[in-house]
Design an enzyme around this catalytic site. Structure first.
Site, PDB file in Angstrom:
ATOM      1  N   ASP A 225      43.570  46.147  49.730  1.00  0.00           N
ATOM      2  CA  ASP A 225      42.133  45.973  49.906  1.00  0.00           C
ATOM      3  C   ASP A 225      41.588  45.187  48.719  1.00  0.00           C
ATOM      4  OD1 ASP A 225      39.474  46.644  51.154  1.00  0.00           O
ATOM      5  OD2 ASP A 225      39.195  47.605  49.201  1.00  0.00           O
ATOM      6  N   GLU A 324      43.942  41.671  54.235  1.00  0.00           N
ATOM      7  CA  GLU A 324      42.829  41.197  55.041  1.00  0.00           C
ATOM      8  C   GLU A 324      42.920  39.699  55.323  1.00  0.00           C
ATOM      9  OE1 GLU A 324      39.221  43.547  53.047  1.00  0.00           O
ATOM     10  OE2 GLU A 324      40.833  42.938  51.706  1.00  0.00           O
ATOM     11  N   ASP A 401      37.781  52.347  48.119  1.00  0.00           N
ATOM     12  CA  ASP A 401      38.777  51.272  48.178  1.00  0.00           C
ATOM     13  C   ASP A 401      40.151  51.814  48.558  1.00  0.00           C
ATOM     14  OD1 ASP A 401      36.948  49.261  47.456  1.00  0.00           O
ATOM     15  OD2 ASP A 401      37.182  49.741  45.340  1.00  0.00           O
TER      16      ASP A 401
END
Length: 422
Positions: A225, A324, A401
Site C-alpha cells: 500500500d 496498486e 495502511d
C-alpha cells in the site's frame, strides 16, 4: 534478465577529446532530431488512423498507406537522409525507442493526462549490441570499441574504423565486465550519455544474464500500500509480519527543495534589469542544478525502497507481489502522490522482483482502504482519520495502511470487491 552498469569514458584512443566530443555532440543533435521527428510521425499516424476509422469503419493498414508494415519503418525511411551521420543500426534503435514510448503512452496522451513526449539537448546515444564490443588489454586497461558513424560520416570526419575508448572499470563494474568477457553475461543494446553537470561522458553497458532461481511460493503474496505519512506499507495473508517505509524523509526533502526553488525564482524575478543575457543563464543554472538534485534523490530513494521491498518479499517466501495500479493516480486525490514518482518506484520494484523470480500483479485499489481485511465489510466509515481503521461490522481495529496492505495481499482482491459491491 537485462541490467545496466555505467562506466566512465576516460579518453578515446585514435582521436583527441576535442574531435571525439564534436562527433558525440553532432550525433546527439541527430539523435534528438530523430526522436522528435519519429514521435511527430507517430502522432500524425495516430490522428490519421482515428479519422480513417471514423470515415471507413475500420483502421487503415499501414502497408497500404505508408508503404511499410509499421510506423517505425516509415519513420526510418523519412529520417535516415537527415540523420545521415548515425550508424544505421543505431538510428533504427533510436527511432524504435521513440515509437515504442509513444505507443506505450498513447492512451494517456489521448486522454490529456500527459503531453506528447519531446526530447531535449543532452539525450543518450543508442548503440545496438552488434555495435559495441569490449576487451581487456595486456596492460590491464579495458577498451570499448563502438560503431557510431555511418560510412558517409566516416569519410566526412576522416574516421577509418570503430571508435575505441578506454573506460574506468573497478569494484562491482569489474566483476560485471569480467563476466561479460568470459561469456557468462551477454552485452545487449547500450547507450552513451553525457553528464552536463560533471561534463563527463559515460558508457551505459546493458548486459543480459539468467537470474538466480529461488524457491518461492506463488501463493504467498506480499501486498503493498502506497501512502503519504507512511510511504510504503507491506503486509501478508499467510503471516502477521508487516514492514513499512516512513514517508517523512521524502516529504521533508520535497518541502525543502520547493522552498529553495521558490526563493531562487523570486531572486531572479527581482534582479536588476541590466542583468540579462549571460546573467540570466547564471541565475537559472542553480535552479537546473536543483532539478538534478531532486531527480538524483528520487532515483536513489526509489532504488533503496524497491530493494528493501523485494528483500522482505524474499524473506517471507513470497512468489507474488501485488500492488496498486496507479494509472489513474489523480483520482486518488493526493497531491503528494502526484508529486512523488510512485510510477518510478513501481517500475523499480517490478524490475528487481522479476530479477528475483517474483511475479508482480497490479490490482484496482478502489475500496481497499475501506474494506475490513478480517471480515470483508466495506464501509467508508471504517476509516477513522488518516491512520486508524476500525470495522463497524466486526470491530476489528488496526493501522489503516496495514489493513489496506492486507487487503491488497488477497488473491483477486479487486474481483472480490467488485462482486461484494454489486
Amino acid at each position: 534478465m537485462i541490467k545496466v552498469y555505467r562506466y566512465e569514458i576516460v579518453k578515446p584512443l585514435d582521436l583527441d577529446w576535442k574531435e571525439f566530443g564534436t562527433i558525440l555532440r553532432q550525433l546527439q543533435q541527430e539523435t534528438r532530431f530523430a526522436l522528435n521527428k519519429a514521435t511527430q510521425l507517430a502522432w500524425e499516424w495516430m490522428g490519421f488512423s482515428s479519422d480513417y476509422k471514423d470515415n471507413h469503419g475500420e483502421y487503415p493498414k499501414s502497408k497500404d498507406i505508408l508503404g511499410y508494415t509499421n510506423v517505425h519503418g516509415y519513420a526510418y525511411h523519412t529520417i535516415k537522409t537527415k540523420a545521415y551521420r548515425l550508424n544505421s543500426g543505431n538510428l533504427s534503435q533510436t527511432i524504435k525507442r521513440a515509437t515504442d514510448r509513444f505507443k506505450a503512452y498513447q492512451k494517456e496522451i489521448l486522454r490529456g493526462d500527459m503531453s506528447i513526449p519531446s526530447y531535449k539537448r543532452d539525450i543518450p546515444l543508442d548503440l545496438i549490441k552488434e555495435n559495441i564490443s569490449v576487451n581487456r588489454m595486456n596492460h590491464g586497461d579495458y577498451i570499448a570499441s563502438l560503431s557510431l558513424l555511418s560510412n558517409p560520416a566516416k569519410q566526412e570526419m576522416n574516421v577509418k574504423r570503430k571508435i575505441s575508448v578506454i573506460i574506468i572499470v573497478r569494484g562491482a563494474g569489474k566483476t560485471i565486465m569480467d563476466r561479460i568477457l568470459s561469456g557468462e553475461y551477454q552485452v545487449s543494446a547500450s547507450q552513451i550519455i553525457h553528464d552536463d553537470r560533471k561534463n563527463k561522458w559515460y558508457l551505459n553497458i546493458s548486459y543480459d544474464f539468467e537470474p538466480q532461481t529461488r524457491v518461492l511460493d506463488l501463493n504467498k503474496i506480499m501486498g503493498i500500500d502506497l501512502g503519504v505519512a507512511v510511504a510504503v506499507y507491506m503486509a501478508f495473508q499467510h503471516t502477521p509480519a508487516r514492514y513499512k517505509l516512513e514517508g517523512g524523509e521524502i516529504e521533508n526533502f520535497r518541502r525543502q527543495v520547493e522552498s529553495r526553488r521558490i526563493s531562487m525564482l523570486r531572486q531572479g524575478k527581482y534582479a536588476g534589469g541590466a542583468r540579462g543575457g549571460h546573467g540570466r543563464d547564471k541565475r537559472i543554472k542553480p535552479i537546473e542544478q536543483l532539478r538534478d538534485k531532486i531527480a538524483n534523490f528520487r532515483d536513489t530513494t526509489n532504488h533503496r525502497y524497491s530493494r528493501y521491498i523485494v528483500d522482505m518479499a524474499i524473506k517471507e517466501g513470497c512468489g507474488t507481489i501485488q500492488m496498486e495500479d496507479l494509472t489513474n493516480i489523480r483520482d486518488i486525490g493526493s497531491r503528494f502522490l502526484q508529486n512523488w514518482t510512485y510510477y518510478d518506484l513501481q517500475q523499480k520494484i517490478i524490475y528487481k522482483a522479476e530479477e528475483a523470480g517474483i511475479k508482480v500483479i497490479k490490482i484496482d485499489p478502489q475500496y481497499t482502504s475501506q474494506r475490513c481485511s478480517e471480515c470483508g465489510n466495506i464501509d467508508s466509515g471504517n476509516r477513522i482519520g488518516q491512520a486508524i481503521f476500525k470495522c463497524r461490522a466486526c470491530g476489528y481495529e488496526a493501522n489503516a495502511d496495514y489493513n489496506a496492505a492486507r487487503n491488497i495481499a488477497i488473491p483477486n482482491i479487486d474481483k472480490i470487491i467488485a462482486e461484494s459491491i454489486k
